[in-house]
Design a protein around this motif. Structure first.
Motif, short mmCIF file in Angstrom:
data_model
loop_
_atom_site.label_atom_id
_atom_site.label_comp_id
_atom_site.label_asym_id
_atom_site.label_seq_id
_atom_site.Cartn_x
_atom_site.Cartn_y
_atom_site.Cartn_z
N TYR A 1 2.27 3.62 5.55
CA TYR A 1 2.06 2.00 6.09
C TYR A 1 3.02 1.74 6.63
CZ TYR A 1 -2.82 2.43 4.48
OH TYR A 1 -4.15 3.00 3.78
N VAL A 2 2.77 0.62 7.95
CA VAL A 2 3.80 -0.13 8.24
C VAL A 2 2.93 -1.39 8.70
CG1 VAL A 2 5.48 -0.54 10.31
CG2 VAL A 2 5.34 1.79 9.45
N ARG B 1 0.75 -1.29 0.28
CA ARG B 1 -0.10 -0.03 -0.27
C ARG B 1 0.58 1.21 0.00
NH1 ARG B 1 -5.03 -0.91 4.53
NH2 ARG B 1 -4.75 -2.69 4.54
N SER B 2 0.28 2.36 -1.11
CA SER B 2 0.90 3.61 -0.80
C SER B 2 0.06 4.44 -1.16
CB SER B 2 2.46 3.54 -1.64
OG SER B 2 1.34 3.84 -3.31
N VAL B 3 1.05 5.52 -0.36
CA VAL B 3 -0.48 6.78 -0.35
C VAL B 3 0.41 8.09 -0.97
CG1 VAL B 3 -1.20 8.97 1.60
CG2 VAL B 3 -0.48 6.41 1.96
N HIS C 1 -10.44 14.25 7.66
CA HIS C 1 -9.10 15.40 8.10
C HIS C 1 -7.70 15.03 7.38
CE1 HIS C 1 -12.55 17.92 10.43
NE2 HIS C 1 -12.17 17.42 11.03
N PHE C 2 -7.79 14.10 8.06
CA PHE C 2 -6.74 13.12 7.83
C PHE C 2 -5.66 13.27 6.29
CE2 PHE C 2 -6.72 10.30 11.13
CZ PHE C 2 -5.15 10.79 11.90
N LEU D 1 0.17 5.90 9.75
CA LEU D 1 1.50 5.98 10.46
C LEU D 1 1.16 7.59 9.81
CD1 LEU D 1 4.27 4.27 11.89
CD2 LEU D 1 2.64 4.47 12.94
N ASN D 2 1.11 8.61 10.58
CA ASN D 2 1.21 10.07 10.14
C ASN D 2 2.49 10.66 10.61
OD1 ASN D 2 -2.02 10.21 9.18
ND2 ASN D 2 -1.78 8.99 10.95
#
Length: 115
Positions: A78-79, A9-11, A64-65, A84-85
């Motif tokens: 992702y971990v 997964r990637s953002v 909101h994120f 995580l932010n």
């Protein structure tokens, strides 16, 4: 039968050089988002989505994120299955010097004044 492989997964994150001051300020106008930024700044480490202290549901917090990420304020990754932010502190400091520390300081004063 072999199991299909799943991709990591990637953002997607914007390049901070392409983010406008208007976008960042609009993202930070909301008190919940300022709280998220303040909590990240105070934590000294990246935080998972479920660990923030906010008065909104997790689905609303996800919105909101997304706003903060799209404005270049946070980086999400992702971990395993945990998202995580992280604040993009150095990148934002290079683009808008002093903005993030000023917002965090103002948010802290705002919260303390309400207590």
């Amino acid at each position: 039968m072999a199991r299909p492989r799943t991709a990591a997964r990637s953002v997607v994150h914007p390049d901070v050089a392409e983010v406008s001051l208007q976008q960042v300020l609009e993202a930070l106008v909301d008190p919940v988002r300022r709280s998220v930024v303040s909590q990240l700044a105070g934590a000294g480490e990246d935080m998972s989505c479920g660990t923030f202290d906010t008065p909104v549901s997790l689905s609303t917090l996800t919105h909101h994120f997304n706003v903060l990420r799209e404005a270049g304020v946070i980086r999400q990754y992702y971990v395993g299955t945990t998202k995580l932010n992280a604040l993009r502190t150095e990148e934002l400091e290079g683009r808008f010097p002093g903005l993030l520390p000023a917002v965090v300081a103002a948010a802290t004063v705002e919260v303390e004044g309400q207590a």
